[in-house]
Design a protein around this motif. Structure first.
Motif, PDB file in Angstrom:
ATOM      1  N   LEU A 119      21.652 -13.079  -8.868  1.00  0.00           N
ATOM      2  CA  LEU A 119      22.385 -11.912  -8.931  1.00  0.00           C
ATOM      3  C   LEU A 119      22.254 -11.269  -7.562  1.00  0.00           C
ATOM      4  N   VAL A 120      21.006 -11.325  -6.912  1.00  0.00           N
ATOM      5  CA  VAL A 120      21.002 -10.748  -5.484  1.00  0.00           C
ATOM      6  C   VAL A 120      21.941 -11.189  -4.603  1.00  0.00           C
ATOM      7  N   PHE A 121      22.094 -12.531  -4.485  1.00  0.00           N
ATOM      8  CA  PHE A 121      22.697 -13.286  -3.467  1.00  0.00           C
ATOM      9  C   PHE A 121      24.354 -12.823  -3.889  1.00  0.00           C
ATOM     10  N   THR A 122      24.854 -12.800  -5.031  1.00  0.00           N
ATOM     11  CA  THR A 122      26.211 -12.453  -5.262  1.00  0.00           C
ATOM     12  C   THR A 122      26.468 -11.070  -4.833  1.00  0.00           C
ATOM     13  N   LEU A 123      25.619 -10.196  -4.935  1.00  0.00           N
ATOM     14  CA  LEU A 123      25.621  -8.617  -4.734  1.00  0.00           C
ATOM     15  C   LEU A 123      25.757  -8.591  -3.240  1.00  0.00           C
ATOM     16  N   ARG A 124      24.789  -9.188  -2.503  1.00  0.00           N
ATOM     17  CA  ARG A 124      24.530  -9.056  -1.047  1.00  0.00           C
ATOM     18  C   ARG A 124      25.868  -9.860  -0.180  1.00  0.00           C
ATOM     19  N   LYS A 125      26.549 -10.773  -0.973  1.00  0.00           N
ATOM     20  CA  LYS A 125      27.839 -11.227  -0.344  1.00  0.00           C
ATOM     21  C   LYS A 125      28.717 -10.281  -0.296  1.00  0.00           C
ATOM     22  N   HIS A 126      28.972  -9.544  -1.351  1.00  0.00           N
ATOM     23  CA  HIS A 126      30.126  -8.718  -1.312  1.00  0.00           C
ATOM     24  C   HIS A 126      29.756  -7.080  -0.927  1.00  0.00           C
ATOM     25  N   LYS A 127      28.720  -6.745  -0.940  1.00  0.00           N
ATOM     26  CA  LYS A 127      28.220  -5.445  -0.800  1.00  0.00           C
ATOM     27  C   LYS A 127      27.079  -5.175   0.051  1.00  0.00           C
ATOM     28  N   ARG A 128      27.176  -5.762   1.473  1.00  0.00           N
ATOM     29  CA  ARG A 128      25.994  -5.635   2.306  1.00  0.00           C
ATOM     30  C   ARG A 128      25.449  -4.235   2.597  1.00  0.00           C
ATOM     31  N   LEU A 130      24.690  -2.154   0.442  1.00  0.00           N
ATOM     32  CA  LEU A 130      23.760  -1.354  -0.474  1.00  0.00           C
ATOM     33  C   LEU A 130      22.176  -1.671  -0.134  1.00  0.00           C
ATOM     34  N   SER A 131      21.362  -0.660  -0.282  1.00  0.00           N
ATOM     35  CA  SER A 131      20.011  -0.500   0.152  1.00  0.00           C
ATOM     36  C   SER A 131      19.267  -1.604  -0.755  1.00  0.00           C
ATOM     37  N   SER A 132      18.038  -1.987  -0.379  1.00  0.00           N
ATOM     38  CA  SER A 132      17.245  -2.561  -1.503  1.00  0.00           C
ATOM     39  C   SER A 132      17.052  -2.286  -2.997  1.00  0.00           C
ATOM     40  N   GLU A 133      16.879  -0.801  -2.905  1.00  0.00           N
ATOM     41  CA  GLU A 133      16.664  -0.007  -4.047  1.00  0.00           C
ATOM     42  C   GLU A 133      17.885  -0.086  -4.741  1.00  0.00           C
ATOM     43  N   GLU A 134      18.808   0.098  -4.385  1.00  0.00           N
ATOM     44  CA  GLU A 134      20.283  -0.060  -4.843  1.00  0.00           C
ATOM     45  C   GLU A 134      20.716  -1.345  -5.551  1.00  0.00           C
TER      46      GLU A 134
END
Length: 259
Positions: A119-128, A130-134
């Motif tokens: 899930l983190v991989f997908t999120l980081r790919k499109h919404k860089r 965001l903070s770690s907490e978010e």
């Protein structure tokens, strides 16, 4: 004042019925003579769950893969959010794709990553941005939406088929898509788990106000989720209507799906 309220209500209803996906005269041939799509025409209205039925090889999955650019059609027009996605520059197409979630038959998880990492991989790919907490908040929310918060540190190999589908759906939901394309969401699952996935599709529609196309062979899934059903036969739409309407169709071939 009352008239103004009536006009607002009419406008709201009109918008809810406006097509969010339009496909016109879609053709696709593989190789020399495997004509899979022979002029598919369909619309999906905002907030609607459209189920597409058809025998294996009829072009159901090919149709939705064309929508997100996984397959390039030979001919036709595909409008999403009133934009012809077949003619968009790559950066604009990517902007449209982020608004479209695609749930593959297998769930398509990365086997070497834990549920959290998928899930983190997908999120980081499109919404860089965001903070770690978010990111952590988004991951937990997505898992909560599919009822699998306690699976966050499991590996895909530790999950049942139904759980993999749910995690695949969580990974789709994490980008908050407006459209979700489901490719055989209940295939390979037992009756009880299939119903749970179908109910989850409905729940997501009501909570997230999503618009969906659901490809399925599972008539119980179709009956539960469909606002409208289209039946594909030999590369074209053979019939269209509600479950109840098609169940009573005069076309024996269409009716055979419901027997």
């Amino acid at each position: 004042m009352i008239k103004e309220e009536e006009n607002i209500e009419k406008e709201s209803k009109a918008k809810s019925k406006s097509p969010i996906i339009e496909i016109k005269d879609l053709h696709k041939t593989f190789g020399q003579d495997n004509h899979v799509l022979k002029g598919v025409n369909l619309t999906v209205n905002k907030g609607e769950d459209l189920v597409i039925l058809g025998r294996s090889g009829s072009g159901k999955s090919v149709t939705i893969k064309c929508i997100v650019g996984l397959i390039e059609p030979d001919k036709g027009e595909i409008k999403v959010f009133d934009q012809n996605v077949l003619h968009l520059p790559k950066n604009e197409l990517n902007e449209v794709r982020v608004k479209i979630g695609f749930l593959f038959q297998s769930g398509a998880l990365y086997d070497s990553m834990s549920v959290r990492e998928n899930l983190v991989f997908t999120l980081r790919k499109h919404k860089r941005e965001l903070s770690s907490e978010e990111v952590e908040t988004e991951v937990l929310e997505a898992l909560d939406n599919v009822g699998l918060s306690d699976a966050i540190d499991k590996m895909p190999s530790e999950l049942s088929g139904g759980m993999r589908k749910r995690i695949g759906l969580a990974r789709t939901l994490i980008l908050k898509p407006e459209i979700i394309l489901y490719d055989e969401p209940t295939t390979g699952l037992d009756t009880i788990t299939s119903r749970e996935i179908s109910e989850l599709i409905l729940d997501i529609k009501h909570k997230r106000k999503t618009t969906s196309i659901i490809i399925t062979h599972d008539m119980a899934c179709a009956k539960l989720t469909a606002d409208r059903i289209m039946v594909l036969k030999e590369g074209v739409i053979q019939a269209e209507g509600t479950y109840e309407e098609l169940e009573k169709s005069e076309d024996e071939w269409v009716r055979s799906f419901f027997e």
